[in-house]
Design a protein around this motif. Structure first.
Motif, PDB file in Angstrom:
ATOM      1  N   VAL A  93      -0.327  36.053 -53.650  1.00  0.00           N
ATOM      2  CA  VAL A  93      -1.047  36.932 -54.576  1.00  0.00           C
ATOM      3  C   VAL A  93      -2.338  37.427 -53.957  1.00  0.00           C
ATOM      4  O   VAL A  93      -2.738  38.592 -54.081  1.00  0.00           O
ATOM      5  CB  VAL A  93      -1.307  36.196 -55.904  1.00  0.00           C
ATOM      6  CG1 VAL A  93      -2.202  37.023 -56.807  1.00  0.00           C
ATOM      7  CG2 VAL A  93       0.008  35.872 -56.601  1.00  0.00           C
ATOM      8  N   THR A  94      -3.021  36.519 -53.238  1.00  0.00           N
ATOM      9  CA  THR A  94      -4.263  36.915 -52.573  1.00  0.00           C
ATOM     10  C   THR A  94      -4.018  37.982 -51.517  1.00  0.00           C
ATOM     11  O   THR A  94      -4.789  38.942 -51.378  1.00  0.00           O
ATOM     12  CB  THR A  94      -4.930  35.691 -51.939  1.00  0.00           C
ATOM     13  OG1 THR A  94      -5.135  34.693 -52.946  1.00  0.00           O
ATOM     14  CG2 THR A  94      -6.249  36.046 -51.284  1.00  0.00           C
ATOM     15  N   ALA A 138      -3.423  41.288 -53.194  1.00  0.00           N
ATOM     16  CA  ALA A 138      -4.700  41.803 -53.706  1.00  0.00           C
ATOM     17  C   ALA A 138      -5.553  42.370 -52.578  1.00  0.00           C
ATOM     18  O   ALA A 138      -6.188  43.428 -52.717  1.00  0.00           O
ATOM     19  CB  ALA A 138      -5.449  40.698 -54.447  1.00  0.00           C
TER      20      ALA A 138
END
Length: 497
Positions: free
Chosen positions: A436-437, A440
């Motif tokens: 997810v990082t 992002a």
């Protein structure tokens, strides 16, 4: 019978009247014949009509202009349709009118009398003679008048510096080819009142106005060179009517320069900037070819209209070059170019407000240094926080359900010397958070790249608008400077200052 008698009387009357007229004309013809025999007895056309060798023959020279046909700038040639006015006195051709039935004037073919060999000196086509040898008028006091028509092509020095807002001074020089000033005295022609005529006479009834040139002055002057040769010079000071060139050349050039200006108003993303610039450049090249066929081939001066076309062509050439620069800025991206700090400061924060541009999304203020709040996070137990630890100001009451449960995969630990807590995550959860990082970070990087690309495009628009105003100012000032300079080139009030 009475009818026949009346007819016979009328016929006899007509025969009698015709006989009287014939006798009269026969007598007049005989008188003129005797006069011709008298004046041409021992007459020699090769002898100058002077009573002695030292006497000078006065020849009066004048000119009547019928039409200024044309002025060929490339050949430096002026074509005129004129009547020459020549007058002199030949004492051998005088008589007493009382002895010849009051005959005061004779019309004699020109080859029978002495004529001064006065020709156009600055002839341009080799035709020095007049167009028609009309009869000379010989009066009883010996005065001889000769008014032959002629079409002269005279050389004329062309001043091209202010073309087409120019005026020209063309001259026609008449001089005797074989007689010098000691034998023939050239003087001005006389009018009906006996006054000298110091200019070219224009016959208002027969004069045809030229469509390109207006006659301002038409003086004449007698010139004496080295006390030996003298001539009568007729001057035509003419001013060009520039309407034809204004409509057909100057106005299209001005409109073409306006098109060159609007190249910078066309958005760089339209993809037609180069096409428009090159089309304008080709149009100006066509105008240069048209002018080359009209302007004299001389290196003594450059016409003002050629200067203007060259000025416009230089501007269009620069517009092509600057359009390349603008397109280069427009297509820059974060992956190909790094934007210097001075570029951002100059073209995003400083120039737009002075050239009338406002960005729809306000630009964030410049950050000179990194914020003091962004201090690095210390390591804890030899492990760097980031992918493994999430630091928060966590309320311990929110994690009460996990306390006392040794089987829980999430552990909460307090950091020393502050109120922060850290969560120790299991490996599977850390992988999900890392993915997810990454997504992002990629989205953030894409937003940053798009923002930088938008900044480059905005800089291209700013540079385009800057060049637009510069070209408007330069084109306006250059056009006014050139054509206002031409307005001072007016015809002088005095032809001989």
């Amino acid at each position: 019978m009475k009818m026949n008698l009346c007819i016979r009387v009328r016929i006899n009357t007509i025969i009698f009247v015709c006989g009287c007229f014939c006798l009269t004309y026969t007598e007049a013809s005989e008188t003129e014949k005797r006069l011709h025999q008298k004046i041409f007895t021992d007459y020699n056309i090769k002898v100058r009509p002077s009573r002695n060798w030292e006497e000078r023959v006065t020849v009066r020279v004048g000119m009547t202009l019928s039409q200024l046909v044309s002025l060929d700038e490339k050949k430096g040639e002026m074509t005129t349709n004129v009547f020459m006015n020549l007058a002199w006195t030949d004492y051998r051709l005088s008589w007493d009118p009382e002895e010849f039935d009051s005959i005061n004037v004779l019309r004699i073919p020109p080859h029978k009398v002495w004529r001064p060999d006065i020709y156009l000196i600055n002839n341009n086509d080799g035709q020095f003679d007049v167009a028609l040898y009309v009869n000379v008028l010989v009066y009883s006091d010996g005065t001889v008048n000769w008014l032959p028509p002629a079409i002269y092509r005279s050389s004329c020095s062309i001043e091209v510096a202010y073309f087409p807002f120019d005026w020209q001074n063309c001259s026609m020089v008449f001089r005797s080819y074989t007689y010098d000033a000691s034998e023939v005295d050239l003087q001005y022609f006389l009018d009906d009142d006996g006054n000298e005529i110091h200019e070219i006479v224009i016959d208002e009834n027969a004069f045809t106005e030229n469509g390109e040139w207006a006659i301002c002055h038409k003086p004449s002057r007698k010139n004496i060179k080295e006390d030996l040769y003298e001539d009568i010079t007729f001057y035509l000071i003419i001013e060009r009517k520039p309407l034809f060139y204004i409509i057909n050349i100057i106005m299209p050039c001005i409109l073409t320069s306006v098109l060159a200006i609007f190249v910078f108003y066309l958005p760089p993303g339209a993809g037609e900037k180069m096409t428009l610039s090159i089309s304008v450049l080709i149009a100006l090249t066509v105008f240069m070819l048209l002018l080359a066929n009209k302007v004299p081939e001389t290196s003594l001066g450059i016409p003002i209209i050629v200067n203007y076309v060259m000025f416009t062509m230089i501007l269009v050439t620069f517009s092509v070059i600057l359009s390349v620069v603008v397109l280069n800025l427009h297509h820059r991206t974060a992956s190909t170019h790094i934007m210097p700090h001075w570029v951002r400061k100059m073209f995003i924060h400083f120039l737009p407000k002075y050239i009338g541009m406002t960005r729809p999304i306000p630009e964030e203020p410049l950050i000179e240094e990194e914020s003091a709040d962004d201090t690095p996070i210390r390591s804890y137990n030899g492990r760097q926080p980031g992918g493994e630890y999430f630091f928060r100001k966590i309320n311990p009451d929110l994690v009460q359900p996990w306390r006392g449960r040794n089987e829980s995969p999430v552990q909460l630990q307090r950091l020393p010397d502050n109120d922060s807590f850290c969560l120790i995550l299991p490996p599977n959860l850390k992988s999900a958070i890392a993915a997810v990082t990454y997504v992002a970070e990629q989205l953030k990087k894409q937003d940053t790249d798009d923002s930088l690309t938008g900044d480059w495009q905005y800089i291209a628009l700013v540079v385009d608008r800057l060049f637009l105003w510069l070209f408007v100012i330069i084109t306006t000032l250059g056009t006014l400077a050139m054509f206002l300079d031409a307005s001072f080139n007016y015809t002088p009030n005095n032809p001989f200052p």
